[in-house]
Design a protein around this motif. Sequence first.
Motif: not given
Length: 437
Positions: A117-118, A141, A169-170, A392, A395
């Motif tokens: 995910d990150v 992210d 996206r972060v 994340c 959001r």
Amino acid sequence: MTKETVSNNQNRDITRRQFMHKAGTVAAAYAAGTMATTRAVGQTNSANERLGLGVIGCGGRGNSHLQMLNWMKEQGDNIEITGVCDIYQPRLEKAAQQYKAKAYRDHRELLADKNVDVVCIATPDHHHGYQAIDAIEAGKDIYCEKPVTHWRQFELTKKLAEVAAKSDRVFQLGTQAMSDSVWHQMKKLVQEGLIGQPLFGETGFFRIGDWGERGMPVDDANAQPGKDLNWEAFLGDAPKREFSVDRFFRWRLFEDYAGGPVTDLYPHCLTQVVDILGVGFPESVVALGGIHRYDYELRDVPDTFNLIAQYPEKVTISMIGTQANDFNATEPRGSGQRAPVIRGWDGSLTIDRNKEIMFTPVKVQGAKEPQRIPIEHAEDNVQHWRNLVECCRKREKKTWSPMDLAFRTQTVLQMAMLAHRAGKTARFDKAKQSIII
Ligand SMILES: NC(=O)c1ccc[n+]([C@@H]2O[C@H](COP(=O)([O-])OP(=O)(O)OC[C@H]3O[C@@H](n4cnc5c(N)ncnc54)[C@H](O)[C@@H]3O)[C@@H](O)[C@H]2O)c1
């Protein structure tokens, strides 16, 4: 070894108790609501879901992140290291084995992994921008190590800023100094008008030693492209050159992949000054530097670098430093080393020897009162990660070190490097968003 890699090693050696203590202190600050917190926007879509983490680049810094993330997981953070990527086989295998993660030799394969995910980008500087754009496009992210791009990659920096701004996206830049509450407190004081009209930011980075460049570890003096590593992938957009063990392992010595202190160290102390002063892009930057102490055959990055940036907001920033002397004229503070002085029409802010924010009014009739303001908490890399993880889950794009701030800061550093190399003043065309040299 750089100060940063020193702190990496310190991180490796850090005991569980020290970690607990650090984490506890900042957790208390969170609980008290004193941390510079994030703003929630909209519904959280993964509030309590496990976040899968992929680390690209398993060298010195990548391993320090892996260790931190693993420790956080052990403390109950709902995260898991799911993938690792490196183009150097021995480091890749070691990291995959140690953290029981899937191994990838190409970052695009890691980005295609649905269990990631990150991503944490901890490759040499000239890869960050491309890998960050790829990551955003793959829906990940990002924790991206500083500098956000290489000094010659202004157009790439601009593109990344655009892509990041358009996406949901972060993004957190790996300027962990931004986890120190002092900069957010100073920014608030400036916004509230304590120093009056902002005028000047002075900062610097002074240390002794070339361990960050010459001292980078050479894991295997006989390493060969093909069998052990992917040389083409290492080069990326850098000038094509024959394989060299030094270039591969000790890339910080070379301008093709690094910039010396201006890009390696100054993001740690310029980012907060740009943020506190609330400036956009400079209209002009002048810079001087060179190899003043560590003058040997391999090294082509400067060890001493001084810049002045002038802004249309009538604000000036000066940033000076050398790797040849470590005396700090103001109180040292975290990764940024030397505390900045922020001047305005009504007075100045800095950090005093008691580790408090100190406001000193200008000496005029009817001046404001001097003030001392306690600092809530110091920098903490684990909290820098937790800030990203929290953003994340919510959001929320406003991390402690977001891409728009990275873009403004990196533009100054890139203009400075170009100005120094050309022996000219670098100017910024605001309408076209381009550097004129
Ligand atoms: N925030 C900090 O305090 C801090 C500290 C140290 C380093 N850094 C940053 O982290 C980055 C890495 O520095 P380092 O000291 O760990 O360097 P390093 O050379 O030890 O590690 C980089 C790793 O990336 C791998 N790599 C190279 N090209 C790759 C590619 N295309 N795809 C995947 N892997 C690739 C290399 O094989 C190597 O293992 C640098 O940008 C540096 O500025 C930040």
